[in-house]
Design a protein around this motif. Structure first.
Motif, short mmCIF file in Angstrom:
data_model
loop_
_atom_site.label_atom_id
_atom_site.label_comp_id
_atom_site.label_asym_id
_atom_site.label_seq_id
_atom_site.Cartn_x
_atom_site.Cartn_y
_atom_site.Cartn_z
N LEU A 50 -33.86 16.39 56.56
CA LEU A 50 -33.52 17.57 55.79
C LEU A 50 -33.45 17.23 54.31
O LEU A 50 -33.15 16.09 53.94
CB LEU A 50 -32.15 18.12 56.21
N ASP A 51 -33.67 18.23 53.49
CA ASP A 51 -33.48 18.12 52.06
C ASP A 51 -32.41 19.14 51.69
O ASP A 51 -32.69 20.33 51.59
CB ASP A 51 -34.79 18.39 51.32
N VAL A 52 -31.17 18.66 51.55
CA VAL A 52 -30.04 19.56 51.28
C VAL A 52 -29.51 19.32 49.87
O VAL A 52 -29.69 18.25 49.30
CB VAL A 52 -28.91 19.39 52.32
N GLU A 53 -28.84 20.34 49.35
CA GLU A 53 -28.28 20.25 48.01
C GLU A 53 -27.10 19.27 47.94
O GLU A 53 -26.92 18.59 46.94
CB GLU A 53 -27.82 21.63 47.54
N ASP B 272 -22.96 20.22 55.92
CA ASP B 272 -21.86 20.57 56.82
C ASP B 272 -21.92 22.05 57.21
O ASP B 272 -21.75 22.40 58.37
CB ASP B 272 -20.53 20.25 56.13
N ARG B 273 -22.17 22.91 56.23
CA ARG B 273 -22.27 24.35 56.52
C ARG B 273 -23.41 24.64 57.49
O ARG B 273 -23.27 25.50 58.37
CB ARG B 273 -22.48 25.12 55.22
N THR B 274 -24.51 23.94 57.31
CA THR B 274 -25.66 24.15 58.19
C THR B 274 -25.35 23.64 59.60
O THR B 274 -25.54 24.34 60.59
CB THR B 274 -26.91 23.45 57.63
N ALA B 275 -24.87 22.42 59.70
CA ALA B 275 -24.62 21.79 61.01
C ALA B 275 -23.53 22.51 61.80
O ALA B 275 -23.66 22.68 63.02
CB ALA B 275 -24.25 20.33 60.82
N LEU B 276 -22.48 22.94 61.12
CA LEU B 276 -21.34 23.51 61.83
C LEU B 276 -21.30 25.03 61.83
O LEU B 276 -20.54 25.61 62.60
CB LEU B 276 -20.04 22.97 61.23
N GLY B 277 -22.11 25.66 61.00
CA GLY B 277 -22.02 27.10 60.91
C GLY B 277 -23.30 27.87 61.13
O GLY B 277 -23.27 28.99 61.65
N ARG B 278 -24.43 27.32 60.75
CA ARG B 278 -25.67 28.09 60.77
C ARG B 278 -26.55 27.85 61.98
O ARG B 278 -27.39 28.69 62.30
CB ARG B 278 -26.47 27.79 59.50
#
Length: 102
Positions: free
Chosen positions: A56-59, A65-71
């Motif tokens: 992944l290329d994350v900011e 964390d938001r992606t893994a746990l929420g999205r």
């Protein structure tokens, strides 16, 4: 920030196989959206295993964390086995040449 992620499906005894395929179909749509957005550099299903790896290329770590746990639609059924931030080798080599001195 590039990140290598290794995930294992952890669904046994929690949902039926039919339910798993429904959630995985949602995950496949989400994966395509993140590929299209540039967040996912690459994603692979490990053959003959209940395992997926991705780069992944994350900011920021917060965004990861938001992606893994929420999205992620599969978030309830994924076990994150490895999450490794990746550093460009050329930057590392430049630091080595300087012996990590400013």
């Amino acid at each position: 920030m590039l990140v290598y992620i290794q995930m294992r499906w952890n669904h046994e005894g929690r949902i039926s196989l039919d339910e798993l395929w429904e959630v995985e179909a949602q995950e496949a749509e989400h994966a395509q959206e993140t590929i299209d957005s540039g967040m996912v550099v690459g994603i692979w299903k490990v053959a003959a295993q209940k395992r997926v790896i991705a780069v992944l290329d994350v900011e920021s770590p917060d965004d990861l964390d938001r992606t893994a746990l929420g999205r992620l639609p599969m978030r309830e059924y994924l076990e994150f086995e490895a999450v490794w931030p990746l550093r460009d080798y050329q930057g590392f080599a430049a630091d080595v040449r300087k012996r990590y001195k400013v």
